[in-house]
Scaffold this active site. Structure first.
Site, PDB file in Angstrom:
ATOM      1  N   LYS A 115      11.554  24.353  16.874  1.00 32.61           N
ATOM      2  CA  LYS A 115      12.163  25.510  16.358  1.00 32.61           C
ATOM      3  C   LYS A 115      12.865  26.266  17.452  1.00 32.61           C
ATOM      4  O   LYS A 115      13.880  27.022  17.319  1.00 32.61           O
ATOM      5  CB  LYS A 115      11.244  26.478  15.827  1.00 32.61           C
ATOM      6  N   LYS A 217      11.817  15.678   4.498  1.00 33.66           N
ATOM      7  CA  LYS A 217      10.641  16.393   3.574  1.00 33.66           C
ATOM      8  C   LYS A 217      11.612  17.574   2.715  1.00 33.66           C
ATOM      9  O   LYS A 217      12.725  18.103   3.382  1.00 33.66           O
ATOM     10  CB  LYS A 217       9.866  17.292   4.532  1.00 33.66           C
ATOM     11  N   LYS A 220      12.792  24.539   2.620  1.00 30.41           N
ATOM     12  CA  LYS A 220      13.333  25.632   1.856  1.00 30.41           C
ATOM     13  C   LYS A 220      14.632  25.774   2.585  1.00 30.41           C
ATOM     14  O   LYS A 220      15.649  26.722   2.058  1.00 30.41           O
ATOM     15  CB  LYS A 220      12.414  26.784   2.446  1.00 30.41           C
TER      16      LYS A 220
END
Ligand code: TRP
Length: 353
Positions: A115, A217, A220
């Site tokens: 991140k 994956k 969102k």
């Protein structure tokens, strides 16, 4: 006490729309666990400001995750549903854990590295301390079992490291106040105030991949909305996304082995299996030999059947924010009562006057 009371805790961040992967991987699992143990399910709003501080609609996102919990079948009366920031003891215990955890432990977290990206110096201090707040979420309830995805395993190991260091560093005080539990960790006996949490990772939950790229994956944050099925998508949208999902030109194999090297086919068969509570082998025994032009409509119909009731209930709840807020308030009060007790003991153990 000779044993910690079995207690489930888990959390979902209120960022972005929930999708099929979250539903199959998390929500459905949360629902199933309600029959086995007391459960506390949290919307972790404080976590969502670690990566990005300013959000246009954090409140409505928090309500929307709550709606998804309820629409999936979580019972907020038998169990507890609430938002993290409404119970300030999470942040308080996280501060104490910031003083237990070592900077080296945090720097090793792969989620932080991912991140924070290349410019790590510019990541928020909150992003680095994220796992310490997560440990506090769990341990402020002295929870014993945490259903999470595979990607959160490292954070749970860190939660155990924090619990262990706290238990050992304060061993004398924990004995003195008489609130500890005798456990063995490996073969070491420990008089513990905080339990060693167990991840619940196994289960029917498949890894749901992007509909546009079977090696990624379902996420969102994928810029393509066609890559995922959102829980708020209506029936037509769900069917259209499945029709447009990437596939290869071959027919479906009759055996699971035949899915090797065919990530998109594997993903669609896995989704079918999860939605119908069957194994992939069982699905292929029925659909093996068929083309995607036949399989996709069957998958679309199944997905619409399973998701429509959830979708309808979610929409109904989102239109009734006062009800959602009341559920969260009730949950926060009940969670807060437990958290307050733990923090009273923690103050005693640490020596905060
Ligand atoms: N980090 C978790 C995730 O991104 C969310 C989370 C926060 C959580 N606190 C938690 C999960 C406590 C389980 C228990 O999925």
């Amino acid at each position: 006490m000779s044993e910690f009371k079995p207690q489930i805790f888990s959390g979902v961040q209120p960022t972005g729309n929930l999708h099929l992967g979250n539903y199959l991987g998390a929500l459905r699992k949360f629902v199933a666990l309600q029959d086995q143990m007391d459960c506390i399910y949290c919307v972790v709003d404080l976590h969502s400001i670690t990566a990005q501080l300013v959000h246009d609609d954090l409140k409505s996102q928090t309500r929307s995750i709550t709606a998804a919990y309820l629409a999936s079948g979580i019972d907020p009366v038998k169990h507890i549903v609430f938002n993290q920031s409404a119970v300030p003891q999470h942040a308080e215990l996280a501060w104490i854990f910031n003083c237990v955890a070592r900077i080296g432990w945090m720097n090793r977290m792969t989620q932080f590295k991912d991140k924070a990206g290349k410019d790590r110096e510019n990541a928020s201090l909150g992003l680095l301390a994220y796992p310490s707040l997560m440990a506090a979420d769990i341990l402020v309830y002295r929870a014993t079992h945490v259903p999470v995805g595979d990607d959160q395993k490292q954070h749970l190991e860190l939660t155990r490291d924090i619990a262990m260091k706290f238990n050992l560093d304060f061993a004398k005080k924990i004995k003195e106040i008489g609130k500890g539990v005798d456990i063995t960790v490996g073969d070491q006996p420990v008089h513990a105030f905080f339990p060693m949490v167990e991840p619940l990772i196994e289960g029917p939950a498949p890894r749901v991949m992007s509909l546009k790229d079977g090696s990624k994956k379902m996420s969102k944050s994928d810029p393509s909305d066609l890559s995922r099925i959102n829980l708020t998508d209506d029936a037509d949208t769900v069917a259209r996304k499945i029709r447009k999902a990437k596939t290869d030109p071959d027919a479906l194999p009759s055996e699971v082995d035949g899915l090797k090297g065919r990530p998109e086919a594997d993903n669609l068969v896995g989704i079918f299996a999860a939605l119908s509570d069957r194994t992939k082998a069982d699905v292929l025994s029925e659909y093996g030999g068929q083309q995607f032009s036949q399989f996709k409509p069957a998958l679309a119909e199944l997905a619409v059947n399973v998701l429509s009731p959830v979708n309808a209930e979610m929409r109904r709840l989102i239109d009734d924010p006062a009800h959602i807020d009341a559920v969260l308030k009730d949950g926060s009060e009940r969670a807060g009562a437990i958290a307050e007790k733990t923090m009273k003991d923690v103050h005693e153990i640490v020596g905060l006057l």
